[in-house]
Design a protein around this motif. Structure first.
Motif, PDB file in Angstrom:
ATOM      1  N   GLN A 123      -7.893 -34.187  26.036  1.00 27.55           N
ATOM      2  CA  GLN A 123      -9.249 -34.739  26.120  1.00 27.55           C
ATOM      3  C   GLN A 123     -10.286 -33.683  25.749  1.00 27.55           C
ATOM      4  O   GLN A 123     -11.307 -33.988  25.130  1.00 27.55           O
ATOM      5  CB  GLN A 123      -9.513 -35.274  27.531  1.00 27.55           C
ATOM      6  CG  GLN A 123      -8.824 -36.585  27.837  1.00 27.55           C
ATOM      7  CD  GLN A 123      -9.062 -37.045  29.259  1.00 27.55           C
ATOM      8  OE1 GLN A 123      -9.191 -36.237  30.185  1.00 27.55           O
ATOM      9  NE2 GLN A 123      -9.116 -38.360  29.460  1.00 27.55           N
TER      10      GLN A 123
ATOM     11  N   THR B  83     -10.100 -31.563  23.526  1.00 31.01           N
ATOM     12  CA  THR B  83     -10.182 -31.393  22.071  1.00 31.01           C
ATOM     13  C   THR B  83     -10.905 -32.557  21.402  1.00 31.01           C
ATOM     14  O   THR B  83     -11.043 -32.575  20.180  1.00 31.01           O
ATOM     15  CB  THR B  83      -8.776 -31.245  21.460  1.00 31.01           C
ATOM     16  OG1 THR B  83      -8.059 -32.493  21.572  1.00 31.01           O
ATOM     17  CG2 THR B  83      -7.990 -30.144  22.142  1.00 31.01           C
ATOM     18  N   GLY B  84     -11.326 -33.545  22.214  1.00 27.52           N
ATOM     19  CA  GLY B  84     -12.129 -34.631  21.656  1.00 27.52           C
ATOM     20  C   GLY B  84     -11.470 -35.991  21.634  1.00 27.52           C
ATOM     21  O   GLY B  84     -12.088 -36.967  21.189  1.00 27.52           O
TER      22      GLY B  84
ATOM     23  N   GLU C 170     -10.514 -39.079  23.608  1.00 31.86           N
ATOM     24  CA  GLU C 170     -10.956 -39.593  24.908  1.00 31.86           C
ATOM     25  C   GLU C 170      -9.806 -40.126  25.756  1.00 31.86           C
ATOM     26  O   GLU C 170      -9.751 -39.894  26.967  1.00 31.86           O
ATOM     27  CB  GLU C 170     -11.991 -40.705  24.694  1.00 31.86           C
ATOM     28  CG  GLU C 170     -12.582 -41.233  25.988  1.00 31.86           C
ATOM     29  CD  GLU C 170     -13.696 -42.228  25.730  1.00 31.86           C
ATOM     30  OE1 GLU C 170     -14.087 -42.940  26.682  1.00 31.86           O
ATOM     31  OE2 GLU C 170     -14.189 -42.303  24.586  1.00 31.86           O
TER      32      GLU C 170
ATOM     33  N   ASP D 239     -10.752 -22.826  17.258  1.00 29.47           N
ATOM     34  CA  ASP D 239     -11.316 -24.168  17.361  1.00 29.47           C
ATOM     35  C   ASP D 239     -10.973 -24.805  18.708  1.00 29.47           C
ATOM     36  O   ASP D 239     -11.813 -25.453  19.350  1.00 29.47           O
ATOM     37  CB  ASP D 239     -10.801 -25.045  16.225  1.00 29.47           C
ATOM     38  CG  ASP D 239     -11.289 -24.591  14.865  1.00 29.47           C
ATOM     39  OD1 ASP D 239     -12.301 -23.876  14.799  1.00 29.47           O
ATOM     40  OD2 ASP D 239     -10.628 -24.933  13.857  1.00 29.47           O
TER      41      ASP D 239
ATOM     42  N   GLY E  71     -13.509 -25.908  21.826  1.00 26.31           N
ATOM     43  CA  GLY E  71     -13.571 -27.231  22.443  1.00 26.31           C
ATOM     44  C   GLY E  71     -13.336 -27.188  23.941  1.00 26.31           C
ATOM     45  O   GLY E  71     -14.063 -27.814  24.715  1.00 26.31           O
TER      46      GLY E  71
ATOM     47  N   ARG F 187     -16.265 -25.596  25.780  1.00 25.52           N
ATOM     48  CA  ARG F 187     -17.383 -26.532  25.977  1.00 25.52           C
ATOM     49  C   ARG F 187     -17.113 -27.417  27.191  1.00 25.52           C
ATOM     50  O   ARG F 187     -18.021 -27.714  27.977  1.00 25.52           O
ATOM     51  CB  ARG F 187     -17.578 -27.378  24.717  1.00 25.52           C
ATOM     52  CG  ARG F 187     -18.784 -28.296  24.770  1.00 25.52           C
ATOM     53  CD  ARG F 187     -19.004 -29.012  23.451  1.00 25.52           C
ATOM     54  NE  ARG F 187     -19.326 -28.071  22.387  1.00 25.52           N
ATOM     55  CZ  ARG F 187     -18.520 -27.772  21.383  1.00 25.52           C
ATOM     56  NH1 ARG F 187     -17.323 -28.332  21.312  1.00 25.52           N
ATOM     57  NH2 ARG F 187     -18.889 -26.924  20.437  1.00 25.52           N
ATOM     58  N   GLN F 188     -15.855 -27.822  27.362  1.00 24.73           N
ATOM     59  CA  GLN F 188     -15.479 -28.620  28.525  1.00 24.73           C
ATOM     60  C   GLN F 188     -15.720 -27.835  29.821  1.00 24.73           C
ATOM     61  O   GLN F 188     -16.244 -28.368  30.797  1.00 24.73           O
ATOM     62  CB  GLN F 188     -14.009 -29.006  28.393  1.00 24.73           C
ATOM     63  CG  GLN F 188     -13.513 -30.025  29.391  1.00 24.73           C
ATOM     64  CD  GLN F 188     -12.041 -30.345  29.181  1.00 24.73           C
ATOM     65  OE1 GLN F 188     -11.203 -29.454  29.082  1.00 24.73           O
ATOM     66  NE2 GLN F 188     -11.722 -31.621  29.106  1.00 24.73           N
TER      67      GLN F 188
END
Length: 355
Positions: free
Chosen positions: A209, A211-212, A214, A334, A338, A341-342
């Motif tokens: 999740q 890594t984008g 959902e 990368d 991600g 940011r989480q």
């Protein structure tokens, strides 16, 4: 806490960029200084798009960065503070003899460990949201004093963390976690129970999740051939793995299985699943390295801080030649961005709740 105090805390967080900025802060190390890590690090940080999407604090001196950049003919803009578009070279606490290139050494292992410890301190001090380290050499680390079975256990000890952890392995389009990892095959079955299976599933779900994706689609491997053939070849699938899957499903995780491990990776490679939970190390690693050896990334999963690294080794034999493949490190960067940011979002949410 009264309104005035809450306002002061909000202003303080805005001053650190935690609310106003969504740019994650990455603490990055060069790994074993005797290997290809240093040259790959400057190549990764020479790319403007990388410096734009993360605030990077590099565990190397400005002089070291400039020397490496000149040697490998790249440009790495430096800043005295963590700043978008630049690299903050914060130095190293290692002050011993320089490590010789191309060979495992106590000096190289000591430098690598000290840099990792400093990166963990940056996280503890709320100055980093994720950690990225270049490749390490286990012999050098062991000789320098790291006696845990792997870096993941060392990280957990340094952080004082005793919860569930698992190495997660990434290749493009697919991620794996493990219920057991660096243990003897004869000890694998003893490490499998409903709770450990559940923990490996939910950890994998949470990291993917980040890594984008959902709602990741997850498959869970069986332990025994043919998934145990209804108990004929063992009962782990019936007694432990299936109950662990149900626990995760009850929490809303899209997990299915247990599936025979000799066929599930065919479906995963075709895109039917985003992740696969394996029962032991080689059950997943053989498949992953066959599918995407040159693009692999490892995440030290379950820890309070996201930690990513390229899945290759130190490649002593090609150090200094400028031919080391930086694709795994780029993917690790990368992924760390991600996940960082989480982490950043979770910290902000926790701070808002405390108000």
């Amino acid at each position: 806490m009264g309104p005035a105090a809450r306002g002061q805390r909000r202003q303080a967080r805005e001053g650190t960029g935690l609310i106003m900025s969504t740019i994650p802060r990455i603490a990055m190390t060069i790994g074993d200084p005797s290997g290809v890590g240093p040259e790959i690090a400057v190549k990764i940080l020479s790319k403007p798009e990388n410096r734009d999407k993360a605030l990077v604090s590099l565990l190397a001196s400005p002089e070291e960065v400039e020397s490496l950049a000149a040697e490998f003919k790249v440009s790495v803009p430096l800043s005295d503070v963590a700043k978008q578009g630049y690299v903050h070279a914060i130095g190293t606490t290692y002050d011993g003899p320089a490590a010789k290139r191309g060979v495992a050494s106590i000096a190289g292992g000591t430098r690598a460990m000290l840099d990792l410890e400093r990166a963990l301190e940056l996280f503890k001090q709320d100055q980093a949201d994720a950690i990225l380290f270049e490749s390490l050499n286990k012999s050098a680390l062991h000789n320098a004093g790291m006696h845990e079975q792997d870096e993941l256990r060392w990280f957990a000890r340094i952080l004082g963390y005793d919860g569930f952890t698992s190495e997660l392995n990434f290749i493009p389009g697919l991620t794996t976690s493990r219920v057991t990892s660096h243990v003897a095959i004869k000890d694998v079955a003893a490490g499998i129970n409903a709770r450990s299976v559940h923990d490996a599933i939910t950890l994998l779900n949470r990291v993917i999740q980040g890594t984008g994706i959902e709602r990741p689609k997850l498959a869970v491997c069986a332990l025994n051939p043919h998934a145990g053939e209804s108990g004929q070849f063992g009962r782990e699938e019936i007694d432990h793995i299936a109950p662990g899957i149900r626990l995760a499903q009850d929490e809303g995780v899209d997990a299915k299985g247990p599936f025979p491990c000799d066929t599930i990776f065919i479906k995963a490679r075709a895109g039917e699943y985003d992740g696969v939970v394996t029962m032991f190390h080689d059950q997943g690693q053989i498949a992953m390295k066959l599918i995407g050896f040159d693009e692999g990334v490892t995440v030290q999963g379950g820890l309070p801080v996201p930690i990513a690294t390229p899945a290759h080794g130190t490649a002593y034999e090609i150090v200094g030649q400028g031919i080391a493949n930086d694709t795994p490190s780029q993917r690790a960067f990368d992924i760390a961005t991600g996940l960082g940011r989480q982490t950043q979002e979770a910290r902000v949410a926790a701070g808002n709740e405390q108000e």
